[in-house]
Design a protein around this motif. Structure first.
Motif: not given
Length: 545
Positions: A133-134, A136-137, A140-141, A160-161, A529
């Motif tokens: 979850e940490e 995941e963004p 996506e990017q 997800g997207k 990240r």
């Protein structure tokens, strides 16, 4: 040697990046976007798309040498040799701007949530210092930046997207494989690929030529030289090619101050920097850290834990190739995957081993690449009149279920400096000591048996099984692992070396476990990240004067 944007070798950089592959390219782009003066050293050259042979008749012959993924076979000036006399698997990589993404198949995979909690769930290896979850963004990017194609909604993953472009056609081989999986009630889903299915941000759409593993003539495949470096250089980042780094320098305070490299004229040069980020892959990074000894770091840089080079993971690869009566157009791409399956991915201890594997359907390719026709056959069966008979029977009628076996981190599997072998500049070469564990062997045997069932269910008239492909070491992980504890890890959860506060490792060597997935998507997400954390905390970051 080429220096993009002018020669600033004598100037200090804010950040020196060693290696222009997946992680180094992500870091350079985002640092240069945010005003950092970035210099990158890579021992390889720029590669022009016009050099790739995938659109020419000689393609399969060129793949056997000039574009071979094994540096010991390819043996170009920009390669370094690797001693594999004590390894079950050959490492595969490419040295150039873009690194191994020049030759990768462009599988784009996220790790599963369970992959970050292996110790908690299965009692082996270790948990990662962050969760799915940490991350995941950042997945996506990275997917948006890479132009990944695929279909949202795979039930094996959390929701997800949607991916940036629609999935590539799964083709006749994907449909045929799916028939078998449906009969068995097993999971399958169209495979995501790091190549757009329609024009995307100035890149061409994939034309399904199927020659991805020798470079993409269309410039559709997401290689880092195309995705990140044009913007980075426009931002002012400097790329120095033909630069073979021999040592990372440190001062009397224990801070990294830059690196010494040898250019292609044989001259030794120094690049100074306030921060050093190592992105030389799971073999090149520990090699460089072990080479960088000093009074303060006699056992290698950032190696107080003794773990630099240890816990090498390479993803043993097995396969079942099936031949079918009907034509399947199985020369069409993408070369990476049309459909994938996670039916047997999670641990079921009743099988006698832990963890699992991801499967993917891959095309059988052209006549020289047909393992279904020639794999393991006697010479007389693969030559002369039998060559023509087998080619006629198999060409366009076969596909492969590939099996990526999760590799557990073991300290006995490691990268060391070879005592005698050197590269062309006299720098000690790496040696791999790598053996499949009993868990891995049991895992592969189980998955091969299930893949044979899937082939039979799909209607294969014959099959060829490969229990372990020697040339399969694309995924080089774990040799400078991350963690919270300096005694049991090399870098912290943001890639910063515990021992050297301005030295970072962003590549796959910082992986805690390997998962059963192709790692490039996770390498990119972790690098993103890490670099965003560095940028956000730039005022508090200690640097060399």
């Amino acid at each position: 040697m080429a220096i993009a944007g002018g020669d600033r070798r004598s100037e200090n950089a804010d950040v020196l990046i060693i290696g222009a592959g997946a992680s180094g390219s992500v870091a350079a782009r985002h640092l240069s976007d945010n005003g950092f003066k970035v210099v990158c050293l890579d021992q390889g050259p720029w590669v022009d798309n016009k050099e790739f042979a995938g659109a020419r008749p000689e393609w399969e012959l060129m793949a056997q040498k000039r574009w071979h993924p094994n540096p010991n076979v390819r043996d170009l000036e920009n390669d370094y040799p690797v001693d594999v006399s004590e390894s079950d698997v050959n490492p595969l990589m490419y040295n150039a701007v873009g690194g191994s993404t020049i030759l990768w198949a462009a599988h784009w995979q996220r790790f599963m949530p369970s992959d970050f909690r292996v110790k908690t769930l299965d009692g082996v290896a270790d948990d990662w210092p962050f969760t799915y979850e940490e991350l995941e963004p950042f997945y996506e990017q990275a997917e948006e930046e890479m132009g990944v194609s695929g279909l949202a909604g795979d039930p094996a993953f959390p929701p997800g997207k949607p991916l940036p472009t629609p999935p590539l056609p799964i083709g006749r081989i994907g449909m045929k494989a799916a028939e078998g999986m449906n009969k068995l009630g097993w999971h399958w889903w169209p495979g995501p690929n790091a190549m757009p299915s329609k024009p995307y941000r100035g890149r061409n759409a994939c034309v399904r030529r199927g020659t991805c593993l020798t470079g993409c003539p269309e410039g559709a495949k997401a290689s880092m030289d195309l995705i990140y470096w044009p913007t980075s250089i426009k931002n002012g980042a400097k790329m120095i090619t033909g630069a073979r780094v021999k040592e990372i320098l440190v001062n009397d305070k224990g801070l990294a101050t830059g690196a010494v490299y040898i250019d292609r004229a044989g001259r030794e040069r120094t690049q100074k920097a306030g921060i050093v980020i190592v992105c030389a892959n799971g073999i090149g990074t520990p090699r460089l850290l072990l080479l960088s000894t000093s009074k303060r770091f006699p056992n290698g840089l950032a190696n107080s834990s003794g773990l630099v080079g240890k816990r090498l993971m390479m993803h043993p690869y097995a396969a079942v190739a099936g031949v079918f009566d009907e034509p399947l157009e199985s020369w069409l791409g993408p070369a990476g995957q049309t459909i994938q399956s996670m039916q047997f991915y999670e641990t079921d201890k009743s099988r006698g081993f832990v963890r699992g594997a991801k499967w993917q359907v891959m095309p059988s390719g052209g006549p020289l690449g047909l393992r279904a026709a020639y794999g393991g056959r006697a010479l007389e069966e693969a030559w002369g009149v039998n060559l023509h008979r087998n080619t006629k029977r198999v060409f366009g009628h076969a596909f492969e279920w590939g099996i990526i076996a999760e590799d557990l981190p073991e300290e006995s599997n490691r990268v060391v400096l070879d005592p005698t072998l050197t590269d062309s500049d006299g720098i000690p070469a790496p040696k791999l000591i790598y053996k499949n564990s009993e868990n891995t062997r049991k895992l592969i045997d189980f998955h091969l048996a299930r893949a044979q069932e899937a082939m039979k269910a799909a209607g294969a008239v014959s099959m060829t099984t490969t229990p372990l492909m020697r040339d399969c070491g694309w995924h080089l992980m774990g040799t400078a692992r991350m963690g919270e504890d300096a005694g049991t890890s090399v870098v912290d959860p943001y890639g910063k070396a515990h021992d050297v506060p301005n030295l970072f490792v962003y590549d796959g060597s910082n992986f805690v476990t390997s998962s059963g997935f192709n790692p490039t998507g996770t390498i990119c997400a972790i690098a993103l990240r890490c670099v965003k954390h560095l940028i956000a905390n730039r005022r508090d970051q200690e640097i060399a004067a």
